[in-house]
Design a protein around this motif. Structure first.
Motif, short mmCIF file in Angstrom:
data_model
loop_
_atom_site.label_atom_id
_atom_site.label_comp_id
_atom_site.label_asym_id
_atom_site.label_seq_id
_atom_site.Cartn_x
_atom_site.Cartn_y
_atom_site.Cartn_z
N ARG A 111 9.14 -14.14 -10.87
CA ARG A 111 8.74 -13.14 -10.62
C ARG A 111 7.78 -12.74 -11.86
O ARG A 111 7.03 -11.58 -11.47
N ILE A 114 4.81 -13.42 -9.28
CA ILE A 114 3.93 -11.96 -7.86
C ILE A 114 3.54 -11.07 -8.32
O ILE A 114 3.97 -11.06 -9.51
N CYS A 118 4.86 -5.06 -8.04
CA CYS A 118 6.21 -5.63 -7.29
C CYS A 118 7.44 -5.78 -7.93
O CYS A 118 7.56 -5.72 -9.44
N GLU A 119 8.69 -5.02 -7.36
CA GLU A 119 9.80 -4.90 -7.58
C GLU A 119 10.57 -5.17 -6.72
O GLU A 119 10.74 -5.76 -5.29
N TRP A 127 11.51 -8.24 -1.76
CA TRP A 127 10.60 -7.72 -2.78
C TRP A 127 9.45 -6.71 -1.99
O TRP A 127 9.68 -7.16 -1.10
N TRP A 129 6.29 -4.69 -2.64
CA TRP A 129 4.69 -4.17 -3.39
C TRP A 129 3.88 -2.96 -3.04
O TRP A 129 4.21 -3.39 -1.54
N GLU A 136 4.10 0.38 0.57
CA GLU A 136 5.15 -0.40 0.43
C GLU A 136 4.73 -1.55 1.08
O GLU A 136 5.25 -1.50 2.91
N GLN A 185 -0.47 -13.99 -6.42
CA GLN A 185 -0.76 -12.69 -6.91
C GLN A 185 -1.91 -12.86 -6.09
O GLN A 185 -2.82 -11.46 -7.26
N GLY A 190 0.42 -13.76 -0.27
CA GLY A 190 2.11 -13.35 0.39
C GLY A 190 2.33 -13.30 1.61
O GLY A 190 2.29 -14.05 2.04
#
Length: 196
Positions: A111, A114, A118-119, A127, A129, A136, A185, A190
């Motif tokens: 985590r 990332i 991001c959650e 996940w 972003w 989103e 990152q 991604g």
């Protein structure tokens, strides 16, 4: 990503292969022993490339096979630190993202590696972003993802004990012999669908 490594080993040539050329039987035995196996601090062996030196065969009393010391080169898969790869998301959890390739499953993006903002959403098991308030972007299972190799981890595996050999249950949380830590990152990292 692929490197040519030089190794040496003592190979047992079974008696039923004495009628074929020694190079073929040695290559077959080396492939059985090393192909698709992890060598600690080296990487994942793909195949035997060539034989460099073959010593004279030795016989052991009571054994019909011939033992030959061989020096050889093999192709090893070992991505370098900073290399960019593309794989598929195999699992999302609050700890991070697990990624797989066609032939290798032990890649993990923690985590902390990332994107910012991001959650993890447990309901979707994905996940998300949020680069800004209006957008989103989801990282779902089976999405194609681009990532960067940050670290490699080799673990020495102990030989099987008599309990494991007799069929008792192995621990399910056993560490793999070779694993990669990755990140996504920076721009272009991604899911590939985000950047198309």
């Amino acid at each position: 990503m692929f490197i040519l490594s030089e190794l040496s080993d003592l190979v047992r040539i079974p008696p039923h292969t004495f009628n074929i050329p020694i190079q073929h039987s040695i290559t077959d035995e080396l492939n059985k022993k090393f192909s698709n196996k992890v060598i600690s601090n080296l990487g994942l062996v793909v195949t035997i490339w060539d034989l460099l030196d073959i010593k004279d065969g030795l016989l052991k009393p009571g054994d019909g096979g011939s033992y030959v010391e061989v020096q050889f080169r093999c192709i090893v898969w070992k991505p370098f630190i900073g290399e960019i790869l593309v794989g598929w998301v195999s699992d999302c959890s609050p700890e991070g993202i697990k990624v797989r390739l066609d032939f290798f499953d032990e890649i993990f993006i923690p985590r902390s590696y990332i994107f910012e903002n991001c959650e993890f959403k447990p309901v979707e098991k994905a996940w998300v972003w949020k680069p800004d308030d209006d957008n989103e972007f989801f990282i779902d299972i089976n999405e194609k993802i681009r990532f960067r190799i940050e670290e490699e981890i080799f673990v020495n595996i102990k030989p099987k004990s008599s309990n494991e050999a007799s069929g008792l249950e192995e621990p399910s949380n056993k560490a793999p012999p070779y694993a990669l830590l990755a990140s996504c990152q920076t721009d272009g990292m991604g899911c590939l669908s985000w950047w198309e």
